[in-house]
Design a protein around this motif. Structure first.
Motif, PDB file in Angstrom:
ATOM      1  N   TRP A   1      10.769 -36.724  -0.348  1.00 57.33           N
ATOM      2  CA  TRP A   1      11.819 -37.663  -0.735  1.00 57.33           C
ATOM      3  C   TRP A   1      12.066 -37.668  -2.241  1.00 57.33           C
ATOM      4  CZ3 TRP A   1      14.829 -40.492   2.681  1.00 57.33           C
ATOM      5  CH2 TRP A   1      14.469 -40.368   4.009  1.00 57.33           C
TER       6      TRP A   1
ATOM      7  N   PHE B   1      14.998 -47.282  12.681  1.00 55.64           N
ATOM      8  CA  PHE B   1      14.576 -47.748  11.359  1.00 55.64           C
ATOM      9  C   PHE B   1      15.625 -48.689  10.770  1.00 55.64           C
ATOM     10  CE2 PHE B   1      13.859 -47.730   6.853  1.00 55.64           C
ATOM     11  CZ  PHE B   1      12.478 -47.699   6.735  1.00 55.64           C
ATOM     12  N   ARG B   2      16.885 -48.277  10.802  1.00 56.05           N
ATOM     13  CA  ARG B   2      17.975 -49.077  10.225  1.00 56.05           C
ATOM     14  C   ARG B   2      18.171 -50.395  10.986  1.00 56.05           C
ATOM     15  NH1 ARG B   2      21.995 -45.987   7.167  1.00 56.05           N
ATOM     16  NH2 ARG B   2      23.511 -47.496   7.890  1.00 56.05           N
TER      17      ARG B   2
ATOM     18  N   ARG C   1       9.459 -50.790  12.738  1.00 59.17           N
ATOM     19  CA  ARG C   1       9.289 -49.787  11.680  1.00 59.17           C
ATOM     20  C   ARG C   1       7.852 -49.314  11.507  1.00 59.17           C
ATOM     21  NH1 ARG C   1      12.770 -51.760   6.456  1.00 59.17           N
ATOM     22  NH2 ARG C   1      14.844 -51.584   7.380  1.00 59.17           N
TER      23      ARG C   1
ATOM     24  N   ILE D   1      14.865 -35.695   7.682  1.00 59.59           N
ATOM     25  CA  ILE D   1      14.925 -36.735   8.719  1.00 59.59           C
ATOM     26  C   ILE D   1      14.438 -36.238  10.080  1.00 59.59           C
ATOM     27  CG2 ILE D   1      16.708 -38.122   7.616  1.00 59.59           C
ATOM     28  CD1 ILE D   1      18.740 -36.798   9.512  1.00 59.59           C
TER      29      ILE D   1
ATOM     30  N   LEU E   1      12.314 -38.468  12.454  1.00 54.96           N
ATOM     31  CA  LEU E   1      12.517 -39.866  12.077  1.00 54.96           C
ATOM     32  C   LEU E   1      13.719 -40.419  12.834  1.00 54.96           C
ATOM     33  CD1 LEU E   1      11.913 -42.321  10.187  1.00 54.96           C
ATOM     34  CD2 LEU E   1      13.503 -41.303   8.562  1.00 54.96           C
ATOM     35  N   ASN E   2      13.508 -41.455  13.604  1.00 56.14           N
ATOM     36  CA  ASN E   2      14.606 -42.091  14.326  1.00 56.14           C
ATOM     37  C   ASN E   2      15.281 -43.080  13.379  1.00 56.14           C
ATOM     38  OD1 ASN E   2      16.313 -43.586  16.001  1.00 56.14           O
ATOM     39  ND2 ASN E   2      14.939 -43.386  17.750  1.00 56.14           N
ATOM     40  N   THR E   3      16.304 -42.610  12.689  1.00 49.32           N
ATOM     41  CA  THR E   3      16.952 -43.425  11.663  1.00 49.32           C
ATOM     42  C   THR E   3      17.666 -44.637  12.257  1.00 49.32           C
ATOM     43  OG1 THR E   3      18.912 -41.985  11.701  1.00 49.32           O
ATOM     44  CG2 THR E   3      17.210 -41.497  10.073  1.00 49.32           C
ATOM     45  N   GLU E   4      18.153 -44.521  13.483  1.00 49.96           N
ATOM     46  CA  GLU E   4      18.835 -45.666  14.105  1.00 49.96           C
ATOM     47  C   GLU E   4      17.869 -46.828  14.315  1.00 49.96           C
ATOM     48  OE1 GLU E   4      21.334 -44.938  17.494  1.00 49.96           O
ATOM     49  OE2 GLU E   4      21.911 -42.971  16.711  1.00 49.96           O
TER      50      GLU E   4
ATOM     51  N   TYR F   1      11.420 -50.840   1.190  1.00 50.51           N
ATOM     52  CA  TYR F   1      11.597 -51.002   2.632  1.00 50.51           C
ATOM     53  C   TYR F   1      10.256 -51.418   3.223  1.00 50.51           C
ATOM     54  CZ  TYR F   1      15.908 -48.285   2.054  1.00 50.51           C
ATOM     55  OH  TYR F   1      17.141 -47.826   1.662  1.00 50.51           O
TER      56      TYR F   1
ATOM     57  N   VAL G   1      20.694 -42.837   4.852  1.00 52.44           N
ATOM     58  CA  VAL G   1      19.759 -42.518   5.930  1.00 52.44           C
ATOM     59  C   VAL G   1      18.994 -43.750   6.402  1.00 52.44           C
ATOM     60  CG1 VAL G   1      17.654 -41.230   6.495  1.00 52.44           C
ATOM     61  CG2 VAL G   1      19.486 -40.112   5.228  1.00 52.44           C
ATOM     62  N   LEU G   2      18.448 -44.529   5.461  1.00 53.29           N
ATOM     63  CA  LEU G   2      17.564 -45.643   5.815  1.00 53.29           C
ATOM     64  C   LEU G   2      18.263 -46.990   5.888  1.00 53.29           C
ATOM     65  CD1 LEU G   2      14.444 -44.729   3.649  1.00 53.29           C
ATOM     66  CD2 LEU G   2      14.945 -44.105   6.023  1.00 53.29           C
TER      67      LEU G   2
END
Length: 126
Positions: free
Chosen positions: A57, A32-33, A43, A24, A27-30, A87, A68-69
């Motif tokens: 992955w 993305f989510r 995204r 991660i 990757l800005n998971t916040e 996604y 995570v996602l």
């Protein structure tokens, strides 16, 4: 009873240590989510990152990917207890109605019956 509990505990430790954690870094998971279905258009910026880290992955569990996602935009069941998580990276017809077929850019994770990612592909739609 203690022996059975110890064996069960040992199996749990062994299984959890065999799973691979997803990468991660970068990757800005916040963000993305927070962009469910990519309908906000946030995204798209992560597409190059995923293309660069696609092979990292493979072997990651479906639970870890969802942690995570976030919940997949589309979840499909396939033959032999296989599963797909999809996604989206860009808005599409699915944003107006999730039942609409969409041609938006997406990533698909294919999971084995054991729940591990065996294939990661990019596609237009599903």
């Amino acid at each position: 009873m203690k022996k059975g509990l110890f064996i069960l505990f040992s199996i749990g430790i062994l299984f959890s240590s065999c799973t691979k954690k997803p990468p991660i870094e970068g990757l800005n998971t916040e963000v993305f989510r927070s962009d469910r279905g990519a309908c906000k258009g946030l995204r798209k910026q992560f597409l190059p990152w995923f293309q660069q880290h696609r092979l990292d992955w493979k072997g990651v569990s479906s639970n870890d990917i969802e942690d995570v996602l976030g919940k997949p935009d589309i979840q499909q069941l396939a033959d032999r207890n296989q599963e797909y998580y999809i996604y989206f990276f860009e808005p599409g017809a699915h944003c107006q109605d999730p039942k609409n077929p969409s041609n938006a850019q997406s990533i698909s994770f294919r999971f084995s019956a054991m729940g591990l990612a065996t294939e990661v592909t990019f596609q237009k739609g599903i």
